[in-house]
Design an enzyme around this catalytic site. Sequence first.
Site, PDB file in Angstrom:
ATOM      1  N   HIS A 145       0.565  -1.178  -0.342  1.00 30.26           N
ATOM      2  CA  HIS A 145      -0.209  -0.325  -0.144  1.00 30.26           C
ATOM      3  C   HIS A 145       0.187   1.652  -0.509  1.00 30.26           C
ATOM      4  CE1 HIS A 145      -3.799  -1.928   0.316  1.00 30.26           C
ATOM      5  NE2 HIS A 145      -3.667  -2.630   1.284  1.00 30.26           N
ATOM      6  N   ASP A 168      17.366 -10.722  -2.750  1.00 31.85           N
ATOM      7  CA  ASP A 168      18.667 -10.835  -3.698  1.00 31.85           C
ATOM      8  C   ASP A 168      19.324  -9.052  -3.195  1.00 31.85           C
ATOM      9  OD1 ASP A 168      18.447 -13.205  -5.005  1.00 31.85           O
ATOM     10  OD2 ASP A 168      17.923 -12.374  -6.982  1.00 31.85           O
ATOM     11  N   GLN A 184      -0.168 -12.518   6.355  1.00 29.84           N
ATOM     12  CA  GLN A 184      -1.287 -11.512   6.882  1.00 29.84           C
ATOM     13  C   GLN A 184      -2.638 -12.474   6.821  1.00 29.84           C
ATOM     14  OE1 GLN A 184       0.356  -7.989   4.995  1.00 29.84           O
ATOM     15  NE2 GLN A 184      -1.083  -7.656   7.272  1.00 29.84           N
ATOM     16  N   GLU A 238      -6.240 -12.244   7.083  1.00 32.66           N
ATOM     17  CA  GLU A 238      -7.164 -10.935   6.875  1.00 32.66           C
ATOM     18  C   GLU A 238      -8.213 -11.059   6.034  1.00 32.66           C
ATOM     19  OE1 GLU A 238      -4.172  -7.737   4.844  1.00 32.66           O
ATOM     20  OE2 GLU A 238      -3.684  -9.247   3.645  1.00 32.66           O
ATOM     21  N   ASP A 259      -8.594  -5.592   6.923  1.00 29.06           N
ATOM     22  CA  ASP A 259      -8.854  -6.073   6.035  1.00 29.06           C
ATOM     23  C   ASP A 259      -9.692  -7.389   6.785  1.00 29.06           C
ATOM     24  OD1 ASP A 259      -8.190  -5.396   3.162  1.00 29.06           O
ATOM     25  OD2 ASP A 259      -5.972  -5.731   3.794  1.00 29.06           O
TER      26      ASP A 259
END
Length: 307
Positions: A94, A133, A197, A199, A225
């Site tokens: 977000h 990476d 998460q 949600e 959420d």
Amino acid sequence: MRIATIAARRLASARLVAPPLPLLQAAAARHASTAAAAAEDPKAVRRNAFKAAIKPQPGQRRQIGLWTGLRSTLVAEMISHTSGLDWFVIDMEHGPNEVPDVMLQLQVSQRGRAEPVVRVPWNEPVVVKRVLDLGAQSIIFPWVNTAAEAEQAVAATRYPGLGGMRGVMSLARMNNFGAANPHYYQEAAGQICNIVQIETTTAVDNIEEIAAVDGVDALFIGPSDLSASMGHIGNPGHPEVREKIGDAFRRIKTTGKASGFLTANHADCKWALELGCNFVAVGSDMQMLSAAVRSAAADFHAFCEKL
């Protein structure tokens, strides 16, 4: 005159032989800093202290953090080095952070005190591979609803032959540009913290199965959420939502895995900690800045109206 000249020369010589104490202290500090830098073995895989700290254990010190979305290296550096917090999130889901932004924030923060945790945009392997990476070692995967999706998340962080599908890069920041090869490939997963998460109501229903997936270190309750999935969008404080969150924390605790939480409401943060939550984010940089600015503006406008 001759005696005075000799005395002056001796005094000057003494100054050269015995520098003032502040200079000695500065030299000692420089030496200590150099010695500490030399002690960091470039061949060693970086130890993820946050991963170890959130693991439930007797006498655990709960980890307090902050969400960030300002895309600022200064904010990342300040939080990591001087804030006193234990962790912070670099938000790609977000927030406006892209891969180069993540790299810069990792560079300024990974030798500080607070662990940078990257929330990737989605549970898919491409961006996960790229941020790993770059040297990220703590990842939040959004919207994980089932054990299969949790397995997918973990697989993106492990190399082939070691339980995963992570692409193999020979020289990058994650292995100190090759200095940590070849043992990096065998040791990397042990220092990567995988946070999924929770949600949705589906995810809450599947807590035990998700927690049982090998490689999942923590389950993170997303109240915004979750409240939306329950028909209470914008109202994570609704009694039904709070009941669901409380139930989720109690069930996560019984699995032996760590639980996490985010809210700008500090009373709710303390409530979550009382329920056994192992790490909480107590707000965000944008939220704190916005609140402070609005408060200052209102305060001074009100003051000026009375002049």
